[in-house]
Write an enzyme that holds these catalytic residues in place. Structure first.
Site, PDB file in Angstrom:
ATOM      1  N   GLU A   1       0.830  -1.202   0.000  1.00 13.54           N
ATOM      2  CA  GLU A   1       0.000   0.000   0.000  1.00 13.54           C
ATOM      3  C   GLU A   1       0.867   1.255   0.000  1.00 13.54           C
ATOM      4  O   GLU A   1       0.513   2.270  -0.610  1.00 13.54           O
ATOM      5  CB  GLU A   1      -0.932  -0.027   1.213  1.00 13.54           C
ATOM      6  CG  GLU A   1      -1.990  -1.122   1.114  1.00 13.54           C
ATOM      7  CD  GLU A   1      -2.746  -1.334   2.415  1.00 13.54           C
ATOM      8  OE1 GLU A   1      -3.989  -1.417   2.377  1.00 13.54           O
ATOM      9  OE2 GLU A   1      -2.086  -1.423   3.476  1.00 13.54           O
TER      10      GLU A   1
ATOM     11  N   GLU B   1      -3.341  -9.713   4.574  1.00 14.31           N
ATOM     12  CA  GLU B   1      -4.110  -9.335   5.761  1.00 14.31           C
ATOM     13  C   GLU B   1      -5.232 -10.303   6.126  1.00 14.31           C
ATOM     14  O   GLU B   1      -5.460 -10.581   7.314  1.00 14.31           O
ATOM     15  CB  GLU B   1      -4.709  -7.924   5.583  1.00 14.31           C
ATOM     16  CG  GLU B   1      -3.714  -6.791   5.693  1.00 14.31           C
ATOM     17  CD  GLU B   1      -3.062  -6.432   4.381  1.00 14.31           C
ATOM     18  OE1 GLU B   1      -2.488  -5.336   4.277  1.00 14.31           O
ATOM     19  OE2 GLU B   1      -3.120  -7.254   3.434  1.00 14.31           O
TER      20      GLU B   1
END
Length: 259
Positions: free
Chosen positions: A114, A134
């Site tokens: 990210e 995640e």
């Protein structure tokens, strides 16, 4: 407060931001996020800077958010002090006035990917692994992995990483549009500097405006981009100069409509 784990260096028209916590694979904690935001302010405040590079120190680009930093937080703290704050910091990176190049010198996983996707151009070394793990921890990407990354690389690629747990090599990532260029191990920073030199030779005003225009076309915070473009345009007009002069001289304005 300056955090030595976020380094900022200037070299002519180039700024380099380095995440320097190699003993933890450049995993980010709250203080580092604050320092990253401050680094953006420092870079933008330097009028000489036309392009910036973001990279990691050591063998990783970034392992993302440090689990030790957020693992003990309450749900409210996690949602606001961690996720929302980190999102604002990454947005700050993505909206730097100058082009940003990510020199991905090592693995970019979770928040590390990210972080990289906030850049305008991504150069990855061939040994790099890229993914969003995640959901394997029972959580979801929170720093724009399901938003900016979808806009920039496509929803299906993100589905494969988030839902399917796929981890891509640098060459696979390039084929999928996650990175722009793949170079040999140890060459990402040099390649990023070469790319930065080509960018810095272009018109700085055109670069800034073009970056905003592309972001608008890609649906990235259209309102902010439109207001920024409009403000830059108006700030260069004779009307603004006249308005400021009239205010200072306490007289009526005499706008001529000068562009």
């Amino acid at each position: 407060m300056v955090d030595p784990r976020i380094k900022v260096d200037f070299d002519g028209h180039l700024a380099a931001i380095t995440v320097a916590r190699p003993e933890r694979l450049n995993a980010l904690d709250i203080d580092m996020l604050k320092a990253l935001s401050a680094a953006c302010d420092e870079v933008e405040a330097n009028a000489e800077i036309r392009v910036a590079i973001l990279t990691g120190e050591g063998k990783a680009f970034s392992a993302g958010g440090d689990i030790k930093a957020w693992g003990g937080m309450t749900p409210n703290e996690f949602g606001h002090a961690w996720v929302r704050f980190g999102h604002r910091v990454f947005e700050r990176l993505a909206t730097l006035r100058m082009p940003l190049i990510a020199a991905i010198n090592g693995h970019a996983l979770g928040g590390g990917l990210e972080l990289a996707i906030a850049a305008d151009i991504r150069i990855a070394e061939r040994h790099v692994k890229i993914g969003l793990p995640e959901t394997g921890l029972g959580m979801v990407p929170g720093w724009s992995g399901t938003q900016r990354l979808v806009r920039r690389a496509g929803a299906q690629v993100v589905r494969r990483m988030v839902l399917g747990g796929e981890v891509f090599s640098a060459d696979e990532a390039a084929a999928l549009g996650l990175v722009d260029h793949v170079v040999d191990t140890g060459q990402a920073l040099a390649a990023a500097r070469d790319c930065a030199a080509r960018i810095a030779a272009r018109g700085p005003a055109a670069l800034e405006v073009a970056k905003l225009m592309i972001a608008t076309a890609n649906g990235e915070d259209n309102g902010t981009a439109v207001e920024a473009l409009g403000s830059i345009l108006v700030a260069k007009t004779g009307d603004l100069r006249e308005g400021l002069a009239a205010f200072s001289e306490k007289r009526a304005t005499k706008f001529a409509g000068e562009w």
